[in-house]
Motif scaffolding. Structure first.
Motif, mmCIF file in Angstrom:
data_model
loop_
_atom_site.group_PDB
_atom_site.id
_atom_site.type_symbol
_atom_site.label_atom_id
_atom_site.label_comp_id
_atom_site.label_asym_id
_atom_site.label_seq_id
_atom_site.Cartn_x
_atom_site.Cartn_y
_atom_site.Cartn_z
ATOM 1 N N GLU A 234 0.835 -1.197 0.000
ATOM 2 C CA GLU A 234 0.000 0.000 0.000
ATOM 3 C C GLU A 234 0.871 1.249 0.000
ATOM 4 O OE1 GLU A 234 -3.292 0.582 -0.296
ATOM 5 O OE2 GLU A 234 -3.375 -1.551 -0.818
ATOM 6 N N VAL A 235 0.597 2.152 -0.926
ATOM 7 C CA VAL A 235 1.352 3.407 -1.005
ATOM 8 C C VAL A 235 0.443 4.555 -0.578
ATOM 9 C CG1 VAL A 235 2.846 2.548 -2.837
ATOM 10 C CG2 VAL A 235 0.730 3.733 -3.444
ATOM 11 N N ASN A 236 1.058 5.709 -0.297
ATOM 12 C CA ASN A 236 0.250 6.834 0.197
ATOM 13 C C ASN A 236 -0.570 7.472 -0.920
ATOM 14 O OD1 ASN A 236 1.804 8.887 -1.138
ATOM 15 N ND2 ASN A 236 3.315 8.802 0.501
ATOM 16 N N GLU A 237 -1.471 8.345 -0.549
ATOM 17 C CA GLU A 237 -2.416 8.924 -1.498
ATOM 18 C C GLU A 237 -1.730 9.797 -2.540
ATOM 19 O OE1 GLU A 237 -5.642 8.141 -1.812
ATOM 20 O OE2 GLU A 237 -5.178 6.649 -0.266
ATOM 21 N N LYS A 238 -0.664 10.471 -2.167
ATOM 22 C CA LYS A 238 0.052 11.324 -3.129
ATOM 23 C C LYS A 238 0.645 10.468 -4.251
ATOM 24 C CE LYS A 238 0.692 15.143 -2.961
ATOM 25 N NZ LYS A 238 0.005 16.295 -3.608
ATOM 26 N N ILE A 239 1.225 9.337 -3.897
ATOM 27 C CA ILE A 239 1.780 8.436 -4.913
ATOM 28 C C ILE A 239 0.658 7.918 -5.811
ATOM 29 C CG2 ILE A 239 2.852 6.190 -5.294
ATOM 30 C CD1 ILE A 239 4.874 8.305 -4.563
ATOM 31 N N LYS A 240 -0.461 7.544 -5.211
ATOM 32 C CA LYS A 240 -1.589 7.073 -6.020
ATOM 33 C C LYS A 240 -2.055 8.159 -6.985
ATOM 34 C CE LYS A 240 -3.464 3.827 -2.592
ATOM 35 N NZ LYS A 240 -4.607 3.542 -1.692
ATOM 36 N N GLU A 241 -2.066 9.401 -6.500
ATOM 37 C CA GLU A 241 -2.510 10.515 -7.341
ATOM 38 C C GLU A 241 -1.602 10.706 -8.548
ATOM 39 O OE1 GLU A 241 -3.059 15.397 -7.145
ATOM 40 O OE2 GLU A 241 -2.336 14.293 -5.391
ATOM 41 N N ILE A 242 -0.292 10.766 -8.310
ATOM 42 C CA ILE A 242 0.608 11.026 -9.442
ATOM 43 C C ILE A 242 0.677 9.810 -10.366
ATOM 44 C CG2 ILE A 242 1.913 12.759 -8.169
ATOM 45 C CD1 ILE A 242 4.209 10.719 -7.938
ATOM 46 N N PHE A 243 0.510 8.606 -9.815
ATOM 47 C CA PHE A 243 0.490 7.418 -10.668
ATOM 48 C C PHE A 243 -0.662 7.516 -11.670
ATOM 49 C CE2 PHE A 243 -0.257 3.204 -12.171
ATOM 50 C CZ PHE A 243 0.961 2.550 -12.123
ATOM 51 N N LYS A 244 -1.834 7.887 -11.196
ATOM 52 C CA LYS A 244 -2.998 8.000 -12.089
ATOM 53 C C LYS A 244 -2.785 9.088 -13.137
ATOM 54 C CE LYS A 244 -8.033 8.416 -12.217
ATOM 55 N NZ LYS A 244 -7.989 9.176 -13.474
ATOM 56 N N ILE A 245 -2.199 10.212 -12.736
ATOM 57 C CA ILE A 245 -1.966 11.306 -13.681
ATOM 58 C C ILE A 245 -0.999 10.857 -14.777
ATOM 59 C CG2 ILE A 245 -0.939 13.605 -13.956
ATOM 60 C CD1 ILE A 245 -1.950 14.158 -11.044
ATOM 61 N N VAL A 246 0.086 10.215 -14.382
ATOM 62 C CA VAL A 246 1.079 9.772 -15.363
ATOM 63 C C VAL A 246 0.475 8.714 -16.288
ATOM 64 C CG1 VAL A 246 3.276 8.548 -15.656
ATOM 65 C CG2 VAL A 246 3.068 10.352 -13.941
ATOM 66 N N ASN A 247 -0.281 7.793 -15.741
ATOM 67 C CA ASN A 247 -0.888 6.757 -16.576
ATOM 68 C C ASN A 247 -1.912 7.351 -17.538
ATOM 69 O OD1 ASN A 247 -1.168 3.893 -17.241
ATOM 70 N ND2 ASN A 247 -3.237 4.121 -16.445
ATOM 71 N N ASP A 248 -2.702 8.314 -17.069
ATOM 72 C CA ASP A 248 -3.672 8.973 -17.955
ATOM 73 C C ASP A 248 -2.955 9.743 -19.059
ATOM 74 O OD1 ASP A 248 -5.743 7.957 -16.467
ATOM 75 O OD2 ASP A 248 -6.188 9.828 -15.399
ATOM 76 N N ALA A 249 -1.816 10.384 -18.727
ATOM 77 C CA ALA A 249 -1.040 11.114 -19.738
ATOM 78 C C ALA A 249 -0.481 10.142 -20.775
ATOM 79 C CB ALA A 249 0.098 11.883 -19.066
ATOM 80 N N ARG A 250 -0.013 8.989 -20.322
ATOM 81 C CA ARG A 250 0.496 7.961 -21.232
ATOM 82 C C ARG A 250 -0.611 7.495 -22.181
ATOM 83 N NH1 ARG A 250 0.137 2.452 -21.432
ATOM 84 N NH2 ARG A 250 -1.170 2.525 -19.568
ATOM 85 N N GLU A 251 -1.770 7.191 -21.632
ATOM 86 C CA GLU A 251 -2.878 6.716 -22.461
ATOM 87 C C GLU A 251 -3.341 7.791 -23.445
ATOM 88 O OE1 GLU A 251 -5.800 5.352 -19.665
ATOM 89 O OE2 GLU A 251 -4.888 3.355 -19.510
ATOM 90 N N LEU A 252 -3.270 9.049 -23.041
ATOM 91 C CA LEU A 252 -3.629 10.148 -23.944
ATOM 92 C C LEU A 252 -2.659 10.199 -25.121
ATOM 93 C CD1 LEU A 252 -5.404 12.658 -24.481
ATOM 94 C CD2 LEU A 252 -3.783 13.973 -23.079
ATOM 95 N N ALA A 253 -1.386 10.007 -24.852
ATOM 96 C CA ALA A 253 -0.389 10.010 -25.925
ATOM 97 C C ALA A 253 -0.619 8.854 -26.887
ATOM 98 C CB ALA A 253 1.016 9.931 -25.335
ATOM 99 N N LEU A 254 -0.919 7.677 -26.355
ATOM 100 C CA LEU A 254 -1.174 6.520 -27.219
ATOM 101 C C LEU A 254 -2.380 6.770 -28.122
ATOM 102 C CD1 LEU A 254 -0.670 3.471 -24.786
ATOM 103 C CD2 LEU A 254 1.027 4.889 -25.931
ATOM 104 N N GLU A 255 -3.352 7.490 -27.602
ATOM 105 C CA GLU A 255 -4.558 7.788 -28.367
ATOM 106 C C GLU A 255 -4.313 8.827 -29.457
ATOM 107 O OE1 GLU A 255 -8.679 10.282 -27.567
ATOM 108 O OE2 GLU A 255 -7.772 9.198 -25.891
ATOM 109 N N LYS A 256 -3.470 9.816 -29.170
ATOM 110 C CA LYS A 256 -3.306 10.963 -30.078
ATOM 111 C C LYS A 256 -2.219 10.767 -31.126
ATOM 112 C CE LYS A 256 -6.406 13.624 -28.106
ATOM 113 N NZ LYS A 256 -7.655 14.013 -28.824
#
Length: 357
Positions: A234-256
């Motif tokens: 289990e990681v803290n909430e800040k790590i979870k937050e930035i993980f989601k942001i980075v993953n969403d940015a990655r998926e956006l790049a794959l889409e565009k």
């Protein structure tokens, strides 16, 4: 019919009004001839291709460099002046990024009737779009790196060190068919994951941390490059937050990403997404880069990147957020650019790598 690398150099010679090109960069020489070594000069004239190298590589060069004249270089004889005289070379282009000032000065001092014309990134640009054989080699490199990662991932646990993980991963890649790793494997855990290019240490893995693992294999001279971020328990909430942001940015790049898109626009889309989420200052490197014979090659996917994405380019997408004293997240995939979008070449799912404690 697809042009060969040598044919592309011939076109460059005619476009620039040259008589020949002298190429010193070993990645460029390998791309054009299949020869790899620590010393060599490839001279491409309008008719012949000559590889000048020393005694250590003569036999190897004759084996791999087909339709190339092999010329032995000795300490007593500088053969390039003879080549320039024989082929009446008055204007010689050269790859300026890979030719030292000492070599350039020697050429100028010993070859009086030849003008040497520095080329910028034209030769590297020729390597940007891959042919089917190159794509196949890259796929093999990805497959080997993937299988090695899966094998090592299952053994990661607290108290294992960063060096342990890096060593086991590199050995697994070699054992399963890689020529070698395509670069020194990066393993960074805990607060050290905020260092984008950290060198693995004897630091032990701990619960509640992230582990960034950046790795790749080289197969038949071609590279893979992939980054996973593993959550340890289990990681803290800040790590979870930035993980989601980075993953969403990655998926956006794959889409565009697609052929015809301006390179800097792809960077702007990904960087803008992270900036809008409030973490722009913690993402300081480019969004990605080309990959092939070299692990980092043209095009550079960043805010100053020039040109457009073209069909059959192979690039990486690697957004990240790095928070000093806390840790970081980077997720990287390899893409094959097509007219219909981007085809993901890497296999590992980036959104679900977590070790249960």
């Amino acid at each position: 019919m697809r042009e060969t690398g040598i044919e592309k150099i011939h076109n460059l010679i005619y476009e620039k009004g040259l008589d020949a090109c002298a190429i010193r960069g070993m990645d460029n020489i390998f791309y054009l001839t299949g020869f790899k070594g620590s010393e060599g000069t490839l001279v491409i004239t309008k008719g012949d291709v000559l590889l000048i190298t020393d005694f250590r590589y003569i036999t190897h060069a004759k084996e791999v460099a087909k339709d190339v004249k092999i010329v032995e270089l000795t300490s007593k004889k500088n053969v390039l002046p003879e080549v320039c005289e024989q082929y009446v070379i008055r204007r010689m282009g050269f790859d300026s990024y890979h030719t030292t000032y000492k070599t350039y000065s020697m050429w100028k001092d010993t070859i009086c009737n030849t003008e040497f014309i520095p080329l910028e990134n034209e030769i590297e640009g020729i390597r940007q779009c891959k042919d089917p054989e190159e794509i196949d080699a890259i796929r093999k490199a990805v497959d080997i790196a993937t299988n090695a990662f899966v094998e090592v991932f299952e053994k990661i646990c607290p108290d294992k060190t960063e060096k342990d993980i890096a060593d086991e991963l590199e050995y697994a890649m070699r054992r399963t068919g890689a020529d070698c790793p395509s670069f020194d494997t990066i393993v960074a855990s805990g607060a050290r994951a905020a260092l984008p290019h950290a060198v693995p240490t004897n630091k032990k893995i701990r619960e509640g941390e992230t582990i960034i693992i950046d790795f790749g294999s080289r197969v038949d001279g071609y590279c893979s490059d992939e980054t996973c971020t593993i959550l340890v328990g289990e990681v803290n909430e800040k790590i979870k937050e930035i993980f989601k942001i980075v993953n969403d940015a990655r998926e956006l790049a794959l889409e565009k990403a697609k052929a015809g898109m301006f390179i800097r626009d792809l960077d702007m889309i990904v960087r803008g997404f992270i900036d809008d989420a409030g973490y722009g200052e913690f993402f300081g490197h480019g969004v990605g880069h080309g990959i092939g014979v070299a692990v980092h090659e043209a095009p550079s996917i960043n805010s100053t990147g020039e040109g457009i994405l073209e069909e059959n380019m192979v690039i990486t997408i690697e957004p990240g957020i790095y928070l000093p004293s806390l840790g970081g997240v980077r997720l990287e995939d390899m893409l094959l650019i097509t007219d219909n979008g981007a085809r993901v070449l890497t296999h590992i799912r980036k959104d679900m790598l977590q070790i249960s404690i």
